[in-house]
Design an enzyme around this catalytic site. Structure first.
Site, PDB file in Angstrom:
ATOM      1  N   ASP A 175      44.610  31.601  25.176  1.00  0.00           N
ATOM      2  CA  ASP A 175      45.875  31.307  24.505  1.00  0.00           C
ATOM      3  C   ASP A 175      46.149  29.801  24.482  1.00  0.00           C
ATOM      4  O   ASP A 175      46.583  29.249  23.471  1.00  0.00           O
ATOM      5  CB  ASP A 175      47.032  32.018  25.214  1.00  0.00           C
TER       6      ASP A 175
ATOM      7  N   LEU B 156      52.119  37.257  21.388  1.00  0.00           N
ATOM      8  CA  LEU B 156      51.800  36.143  20.488  1.00  0.00           C
ATOM      9  C   LEU B 156      51.773  34.809  21.244  1.00  0.00           C
ATOM     10  O   LEU B 156      51.839  33.743  20.655  1.00  0.00           O
ATOM     11  CB  LEU B 156      52.805  36.093  19.334  1.00  0.00           C
TER      12      LEU B 156
HETATM   13  C1  GLA Z   1      46.421  37.569  27.246  1.00  0.00           C
HETATM   14  C2  GLA Z   1      45.847  36.468  28.139  1.00  0.00           C
HETATM   15  C3  GLA Z   1      44.546  35.900  27.568  1.00  0.00           C
HETATM   16  C4  GLA Z   1      43.569  37.006  27.216  1.00  0.00           C
HETATM   17  C5  GLA Z   1      44.262  38.100  26.400  1.00  0.00           C
HETATM   18  C6  GLA Z   1      43.367  39.268  26.154  1.00  0.00           C
HETATM   19  O1  GLA Z   1      46.824  37.015  26.031  1.00  0.00           O
HETATM   20  O2  GLA Z   1      46.781  35.435  28.289  1.00  0.00           O
HETATM   21  O3  GLA Z   1      43.985  34.998  28.491  1.00  0.00           O
HETATM   22  O4  GLA Z   1      42.963  37.522  28.365  1.00  0.00           O
HETATM   23  O5  GLA Z   1      45.442  38.565  27.024  1.00  0.00           O
HETATM   24  O6  GLA Z   1      42.310  38.926  25.322  1.00  0.00           O
END
Ligand code: GLA
Length: 399
Positions: free
Chosen positions: A189, A142
């Site tokens: 994120d 998350l």
């Molecule tokens: C993690 C990484 C993101 C993305 C997701 C997969 O959360 O931090 O940058 O690559 O995995 O979508």
């Protein structure tokens, strides 16, 4: 006690006085678009109500001290020492505890940006005390790390008068994560945490960083999104995440394009003839997932959230079978939710553990919660942690 109060109290315990301010940034779930961000593709995350708060105050010397409610002892270094803490090779470990590498990495990345950003060079002479508290579950996929980065970056941007905008601050957080912590993640994120808006998802082009908000109107539609935290912990600094990234880069090289963003669904038959089966399936996930993000945005705009369930399920199947980043607990969560009428469900985030999301009728949330919990019990898995999330606002100054 609220997270904000916890940060303020920790700051007071640390320094004996009140902070100059309190900044916060949220975790996120991704509605759809997984592992597409580092392929220059599309993602559709939203910020969640769970937040990390950073109570921060300027010091009169050049030292930076970070404390958090989830660590035993504060970490303190001088601003001059920051560059030596973070080796630039991917495999080397930072010289500080991992949790501290996030806020210190943000300070370091802002220092580096200070070469060009007006005000930082002068402002960065000031050390800071940073006290961090969070209610974003850690290791659940998350983005608790992006929440720490977003809260710290927002605070230092203001206190060091760096004047960076939200997109630039997301870049600062990503640099900290990639180079200070050593996790080779994309930009999703941090962008979700910085730019999230209430009741909307963020449609992000990870090549141009152009972001559009897409309204979700969940409550009006009588819908809810449940997070199913499998309690299977994951880490992106090692193993599978890095391997998947390498496969994608190989696939792009073979196809002769800068990134898999530049491969379309129509190109897949040709791709299949050019590469080994595993690389092809990795490529197929990314290419079809990018298309699913575009289809989801269009469906949301034309028909609303009730209509996106099948796209969520197709995304999960692609991650399970082609990208191979799901685990038994995630598959069980998704299947059990669908069996009792969830409109859609998929794992969310980087995979190898973490959380799934389920799109459900509001009134069906207890039924889905019970069914998933029962399925976990029947399989002998640790009980999941299941809770609703409403799409929420991004980073902010709270006090
Ligand atoms: C993690 C990484 C993101 C993305 C997701 C997969 O959360 O931090 O940058 O690559 O995995 O979508």
């Amino acid at each position: 006690m609220t997270t904000q109060d916890a940060a303020a109290r920790l700051f007071h315990d640390l320094t004996g006085h009140a902070p100059d301010g309190i900044w916060s940034a949220p975790g996120r779930v991704n509605l759809i678009g997984e592992h597409t961000d580092y392929n220059d593709g599309f993602v559709l995350p939203f910020a969640i109500p769970h937040r990390t708060c950073a109570a921060v105050g300027i010091r009169s010397d050049d030292r930076i001290r970070v404390a958090s409610t989830f660590a035993d002892a504060p970490v303190e270094v001088s601003l001059d020492e920051l560059p030596s803490l973070f080796p630039t090779t991917a495999e080397a470990q930072p010289a500080v505890a991992e949790w501290a590498a996030y806020p210190l990495g943000v300070a370091w990345a802002l220092q580096l940006a200070g070469a060009t950003a007006h005000g930082v060079e002068h402002g960065a002479q000031h050390g800071v005390d940073i006290a961090i508290a969070s209610d974003v579950p850690v290791g659940a996929g998350l983005s608790s790390s992006a929440a720490i980065e977003g809260a710290t970056a927002s605070a230092l941007n203001e206190l060091w008068t760096a004047g960076l905008d939200r997109t630039a601050l997301a870049g600062i957080g990503r640099r900290a994560e990639n180079e200070a912590v050593g996790a080779p993640t994309g930009i999703m994120d941090q962008m979700a945490s910085m730019l999230g808006e209430a009741d909307a998802a963020l449609f992000l082009d990870c090549r141009s960083l152009e972001a559009q908000t897409v309204g979700l109107s969940m409550a009006e539609a009588g819908l809810a999104i449940l997070v199913i935290d499998t309690r299977v912990s994951h880490a992106h600094s090692t193993g599978g995440y890095r391997e998947r990234r390498a496969s994608c880069e190989l696939g792009a090289r073979i196809m002769g394009v800068p990134a898999l963003r530049d491969v379309s669904v129509d190109d897949l038959p040709r791709a299949q003839g050019l590469m080994d089966d595993v690389t092809f399936r990795r490529v197929r996930h990314i290419v079809t997932e990018n298309q699913r993000v575009l289809d989801t945005v269009q469906t949301l705009r034309e028909s609303g959230a009730r209509a996106i369930g099948d796209l969520l399920v197709a995304s999960h199947v692609s991650m399970r079978d082609d990208f191979e980043i799901s685990v038994a607990e995630l598959d069980t969560a998704v299947q059990a939710a669908l069996d009792v009428g969830a409109l859609g469900a998929r794992m969310t985030g980087g995979g190898f553990g973490g959380a799934a999301i389920a799109l459900v009728e509001q009134h069906a949330a207890p039924t889905v919660t019970d069914a998933v919990t029962a399925a976990f019990t029947a399989s002998g898995f640790t009980a999941p942690h299941i809770f609703p999330v409403t799409p929420s606002a991004g980073a902010a100054r709270d006090a």
